[in-house]
Design a protein around this motif. Structure first.
Motif, PDB file in Angstrom:
ATOM      1  N   LEU A  21      41.241  14.738 -19.355  1.00  0.00           N
ATOM      2  CA  LEU A  21      40.397  14.910 -18.163  1.00  0.00           C
ATOM      3  C   LEU A  21      40.564  13.656 -17.322  1.00  0.00           C
ATOM      4  N   THR A  22      40.828  13.829 -16.041  1.00  0.00           N
ATOM      5  CA  THR A  22      41.014  12.632 -15.219  1.00  0.00           C
ATOM      6  C   THR A  22      40.601  12.891 -13.774  1.00  0.00           C
ATOM      7  N   LEU A  23      40.480  11.805 -13.033  1.00  0.00           N
ATOM      8  CA  LEU A  23      40.199  11.854 -11.599  1.00  0.00           C
ATOM      9  C   LEU A  23      41.393  11.299 -10.851  1.00  0.00           C
ATOM     10  N   ALA A  41      32.520   8.659 -14.686  1.00  0.00           N
ATOM     11  CA  ALA A  41      33.719   8.972 -15.468  1.00  0.00           C
ATOM     12  C   ALA A  41      33.553   8.469 -16.903  1.00  0.00           C
ATOM     13  N   ILE A  46      35.914  10.123 -19.556  1.00  0.00           N
ATOM     14  CA  ILE A  46      37.235  10.004 -18.931  1.00  0.00           C
ATOM     15  C   ILE A  46      37.831   8.652 -19.333  1.00  0.00           C
ATOM     16  N   PHE A 118      40.827  16.201 -11.382  1.00  0.00           N
ATOM     17  CA  PHE A 118      40.101  16.508 -10.148  1.00  0.00           C
ATOM     18  C   PHE A 118      40.462  15.485  -9.076  1.00  0.00           C
ATOM     19  N   CYS A 156      31.312  14.042  -7.333  1.00  0.00           N
ATOM     20  CA  CYS A 156      32.148  13.721  -8.498  1.00  0.00           C
ATOM     21  C   CYS A 156      31.352  13.909  -9.787  1.00  0.00           C
ATOM     22  N   THR A 159      30.719  17.547 -10.596  1.00  0.00           N
ATOM     23  CA  THR A 159      31.973  18.207 -10.983  1.00  0.00           C
ATOM     24  C   THR A 159      32.372  17.854 -12.409  1.00  0.00           C
ATOM     25  N   ILE A 160      32.396  16.566 -12.713  1.00  0.00           N
ATOM     26  CA  ILE A 160      32.892  16.192 -14.041  1.00  0.00           C
ATOM     27  C   ILE A 160      31.846  16.476 -15.122  1.00  0.00           C
ATOM     28  N   TYR A 161      30.564  16.508 -14.757  1.00  0.00           N
ATOM     29  CA  TYR A 161      29.561  16.914 -15.745  1.00  0.00           C
ATOM     30  C   TYR A 161      29.670  18.388 -16.092  1.00  0.00           C
ATOM     31  N   ALA A 163      32.562  19.759 -16.447  1.00  0.00           N
ATOM     32  CA  ALA A 163      33.613  19.667 -17.472  1.00  0.00           C
ATOM     33  C   ALA A 163      33.001  19.231 -18.803  1.00  0.00           C
TER      34      ALA A 163
END
Lengths: 193, 193
Positions: A21-23, A41, A46, A118, A156, A159-161, A163
């Motif tokens: 998983l990355t940004l 992150a 991340i 993302f 951000c 979105t990542i939460y 995931a």
């Protein structure tokens, strides 16, 4: 004792890290936004982010303080989106750019247990056309209110939460994603930080 | 035409408003955090927030600009947690305070389609003991990283977006939650803003 606790904490965190998983941070301007994004992150596990700064100068990111997430997130720099995406594709990532365009799909429709990158763009301009066009998909966060935007660091985190939620549910934090040798090497590296 | 579009937008937004979802903001100090929280609140359709300022001065919140969420979120002020919770309980809310204590449950375990009030506390001190003790439950956001905290506005967005996710899934935005008379009255009020 203190050192044993520290080793245990570092091991625990590394065992939950999500190398899949990355940004991609494309020209994010405000260092406070960059720091807030790195903090989120770190919270979702991340391990490393990708920095593509083509129109903006790379922001100064302090990374000395242990209480800052900056210290615990790897950063790779790329000079173009092409170069960044090519690398990520070789590594098996689906690339999802955050942009509300005609083909954008809603956040909650994606399978985020897959290796996912993302892409977040500049606070004012958003992601570049190149970054959106060459992504595998574009995504939007549902917004029900009068104001049709969120701060980039808030977007951000949301979105990542999502995931994190999907991955927790699928057991994605239950076993280390690094193999034993890499994990030991990373623990040694982090102990020196 | 402009006025028709405006009426339609206001009606659309009010038809998605969630009078059964709210925030209690207890002594949140930084006006930027307050604004960011109101912006996220607007985005998930929160109609009104509760302000309990006992140790901090009430922050100045500009609400003239239409591009600011401040204008579109109602605010009720209370002089104590007791008074605030009593009102919310009369209105049927479950009250969930954000605090990592021994009995705290993880965010994703809650049924957030129920009438829900989330309590967020001061940036440094967190929610007060009173606010935590008298809540129906305490909640924490899972954090997998080295840093064990999130900025309050980020934590707020992650929390209320989980409510949005659950409610979208349950059809909670598909029909107005205000009855016809109230809806028409609110549309008239908002058109004057």
């Amino acid at each position: 004792m203190r050192s044993e606790r520290r080793t245990k904490k570092i091991r625990d965190v590394l065992e939950r890290r999500q190398p899949d998983l990355t940004l991609v941070m494309e020209n994010i301007h405000d260092p406070h936004n960059v720091s807030a994004m790195l903090r989120s992150a770190d919270a979702v596990g991340i391990h490393e982010v990708q920095l593509v700064y083509t129109t903006q100068k790379f922001p100064r990111i302090g990374s000395k303080s242990s209480s800052s997430a900056n210290k615990w997130i790897g950063r790779r720099k790329f000079s173009s989106i092409d170069e960044c995406y090519e690398t990520l594709r070789t590594e098996g990532f689906q690339i999802i750019a955050t942009k509300l365009d005609e083909s954008a799909r809603q956040l909650y429709e994606f399978d985020l247990t897959r290796p996912t990158a993302f892409v977040f763009g500049n606070e004012h301009a958003g992601v570049t056309e190149t970054a959106a066009d060459q992504a595998d998909a574009t995504v939007y966060i549902p917004m029900m209110g009068m104001i049709q935007s969120l701060n980039v660091s808030v977007a951000c985190a949301v979105t990542i939460y999502e995931a994190l939620r999907q991955r927790m549910h699928a057991g994605g934090y239950d076993a280390p994603k690094f193999d034993g040798n890499n994990l030991d090497e990373l623990i040694r590296e982090w102990l020196k930080k």
